[in-house]
Design an enzyme around this catalytic site. Structure first.
Site, PDB file in Angstrom:
ATOM      1  N   ALA A   1       1.812   2.699  -2.772  1.00 48.49           N
ATOM      2  CA  ALA A   1       2.657   2.275  -3.641  1.00 48.49           C
ATOM      3  C   ALA A   1       3.027   3.524  -4.755  1.00 48.49           C
ATOM      4  O   ALA A   1       3.888   3.019  -5.662  1.00 48.49           O
ATOM      5  CB  ALA A   1       2.407   0.984  -4.331  1.00 48.49           C
TER       6      ALA A   1
ATOM      7  N   TYR B   1       0.965  12.905  13.292  1.00 45.47           N
ATOM      8  CA  TYR B   1       1.721  11.684  12.683  1.00 45.47           C
ATOM      9  C   TYR B   1       2.611  11.114  13.645  1.00 45.47           C
ATOM     10  O   TYR B   1       2.713   9.833  13.744  1.00 45.47           O
ATOM     11  CB  TYR B   1       2.605  12.273  11.643  1.00 45.47           C
ATOM     12  CG  TYR B   1       3.539  11.553  10.740  1.00 45.47           C
ATOM     13  CD1 TYR B   1       2.936  10.813   9.628  1.00 45.47           C
ATOM     14  CD2 TYR B   1       4.889  11.158  11.109  1.00 45.47           C
ATOM     15  CE1 TYR B   1       3.637   9.822   8.898  1.00 45.47           C
ATOM     16  CE2 TYR B   1       5.529  10.062  10.272  1.00 45.47           C
ATOM     17  CZ  TYR B   1       4.957   9.480   9.253  1.00 45.47           C
ATOM     18  OH  TYR B   1       5.549   8.814   8.205  1.00 45.47           O
TER      19      TYR B   1
ATOM     20  N   GLY C   1       7.244   3.158  -0.758  1.00 49.26           N
ATOM     21  CA  GLY C   1       6.381   2.235  -1.231  1.00 49.26           C
ATOM     22  C   GLY C   1       6.652   1.991  -2.918  1.00 49.26           C
ATOM     23  O   GLY C   1       6.710   0.716  -3.170  1.00 49.26           O
TER      24      GLY C   1
ATOM     25  N   SER D   1       8.107   4.401  12.130  1.00 48.42           N
ATOM     26  CA  SER D   1       8.667   5.334  11.806  1.00 48.42           C
ATOM     27  C   SER D   1       9.974   5.367  13.140  1.00 48.42           C
ATOM     28  O   SER D   1       9.439   4.935  14.299  1.00 48.42           O
ATOM     29  CB  SER D   1       7.974   6.674  11.790  1.00 48.42           C
ATOM     30  OG  SER D   1       8.813   7.881  11.658  1.00 48.42           O
TER      31      SER D   1
ATOM     32  N   SER E   1       4.353   6.269  -4.536  1.00 44.28           N
ATOM     33  CA  SER E   1       5.561   7.319  -4.349  1.00 44.28           C
ATOM     34  C   SER E   1       6.454   6.793  -3.438  1.00 44.28           C
ATOM     35  O   SER E   1       6.159   5.669  -2.502  1.00 44.28           O
ATOM     36  CB  SER E   1       5.086   8.821  -4.076  1.00 44.28           C
ATOM     37  OG  SER E   1       4.396   8.608  -2.791  1.00 44.28           O
ATOM     38  N   GLY E   2       7.512   7.268  -3.187  1.00 44.64           N
ATOM     39  CA  GLY E   2       8.537   7.020  -1.922  1.00 44.64           C
ATOM     40  C   GLY E   2       8.924   5.756  -1.775  1.00 44.64           C
ATOM     41  O   GLY E   2       9.293   4.893  -2.437  1.00 44.64           O
TER      42      GLY E   2
ATOM     43  N   THR F   1       0.980  -1.133  -0.014  1.00 40.02           N
ATOM     44  CA  THR F   1       0.008   0.052   0.043  1.00 40.02           C
ATOM     45  C   THR F   1       0.859   1.122  -0.026  1.00 40.02           C
ATOM     46  O   THR F   1       2.148   1.096   0.327  1.00 40.02           O
ATOM     47  CB  THR F   1      -1.057   0.026   1.038  1.00 40.02           C
ATOM     48  OG1 THR F   1       0.098   0.272   2.366  1.00 40.02           O
ATOM     49  CG2 THR F   1      -1.623  -1.300   1.300  1.00 40.02           C
TER      50      THR F   1
END
Length: 349
Positions: free
Chosen positions: A18, A163, A23, A150, A20-21, A16
């Site tokens: 997926a 976040y 993923g 994270s 950008s970044g 998920t």
């Protein structure tokens, strides 16, 4: 019960977030290594272009346009993977939404959205994957659930409070799920990946109330390192993987929280802003998708392409041998220098 996972080249992997970044990096890397990949994100146009690129390069990929916050998203994703590839072996919960703002300026709706995507979407995906793996591997084999947390799962920072809180929740859920599945002997590996600051479009995509373009504070790492950690966990059961030694002080800060608080206060907004504006069309995807399809940020960061700390976690025996050899070599060099000095002193006498 020991868990043995398939080689990546024999797996179907759901990812998920997926488009950008991290993923996107993980999806392309997995396809390059022979895995069949199910890419999931809200931006169907970006996903379609990515999937065409993977398939044209000889990979095997399909896509599901979905908002993981929707109640039926996880079920739809699983059904598509089963219909297309006959099932899946690894499920990577990577999707997240974020904002840069002081907590007093964050609405309850914004808080809920951050949690709906990054926490409740992850919960739904994890539980759907667990149900599938119990059925798929009831007669042998195992599956992997990989949740992307994270370094902020361990330590909150200012102006990313919502976040940080969401990533703390991700850590708590992932730990509880792992323990429960292990207790029942389920054929499932559960891993928490904790990236440090990554050079992704994350600051561009985040809603921003700081009055200046956002950035992640240094030290900044190549997101492909996080992808590497994810794919390692898809083949090798691991409890946690911290990506980037620059995040280690954040983890250790829990030992001296009052000192860490002062460090976070010093970081403040100034350490999380830049002069580089988001690329056109990318800003603020909290509630709606924006332009997507990039692994890397548009910022001029000094990006580290390697992480010795990650390598030490992936290959602890080799790392121990290297460190032991280096210590032994250093000790030998010191002894040699001391012997030469002693010989010189004796000769002078």
């Amino acid at each position: 019960m020991p868990v043995t996972l398939k080689p990546l080249s024999e797996q179907v992997i759901v990812i998920t977030g997926a488009s950008s970044g991290i993923g996107l990096a993980a999806a392309r890397m997995a396809a390059d290594r022979g895995a069949r990949v199910v890419l999931v994100a809200r931006n169907g146009e970006a996903l379609d272009e990515i999937v065409v690129g993977i398939n044209n390069a000889g990979g095997r990929a399909t896509m599901v346009e979905a908002d993981v916050a929707d109640d039926d998203a996880a079920e739809r994703i699983a059904s598509h993977a089963i219909d297309t590839f006959g099932g899946f072996d690894t499920w990577v919960n990577n999707a997240a939404a974020a904002l840069y703002a002081r907590l007093e300026e964050v609405s309850i709706a914004e808080h809920r959205r951050v949690f709906d995507v990054g926490y409740f979407g992850l919960v739904q995906g994890s539980l759907e994957a667990a149900r599938h793996f119990k059925w798929r591997f009831k007669d042998g084999g195992a599956g992997a659930i990989i949740n992307v947390g994270s370094v902020l799962s361990d330590r909150a920072v200012p102006v990313q409070g919502a976040y940080s809180a969401m990533k703390h929740a991700v850590r708590g859920f992932t730990t509880s799920l792992r323990v429960e599945l292990e207790a029942e002997g389920a054929p499932i590996s559960v891993t928490l990946i904790k990236p440090g600051a990554m050079d992704t479009p994350y600051p561009e995509h985040s809603r921003n109330k700081l009055g200046k373009p956002a950035r992640v504070p240094p030290v900044v790492y190549d997101p492909r390192l996080s992808a590497k950690a994810i794919l390692f966990a898809a083949e090798h059961p691991k409890r946690n993987l911290l990506v980037g030694g620059g995040g280690l002080p954040i983890k250790l800060s829990t030992l001296m929280p009052w000192i860490a608080d002062k460090g976070m206060e010093a970081l403040g907004e100034g350490g999380q802003t830049t002069v580089t504006p988001p690329a056109p069309g990318t800003s603020d995807n909290l509630f709606e998708e924006r332009v997507d399809g990039r692994i890397d940020s548009n910022q001029d960061n000094k990006v580290r392409r390697q992480s010795l700390y990650l390598e030490a976690q992936l290959h602890p025996v080799a790392a121990t041998a290297i460190i032991s050899g280096a210590v032994a070599a250093a000790a030998g060099a010191i002894a040699y220098v001391q012997k030469r000095r002693h010989s010189s002193t004796m000769a002078a006498a």
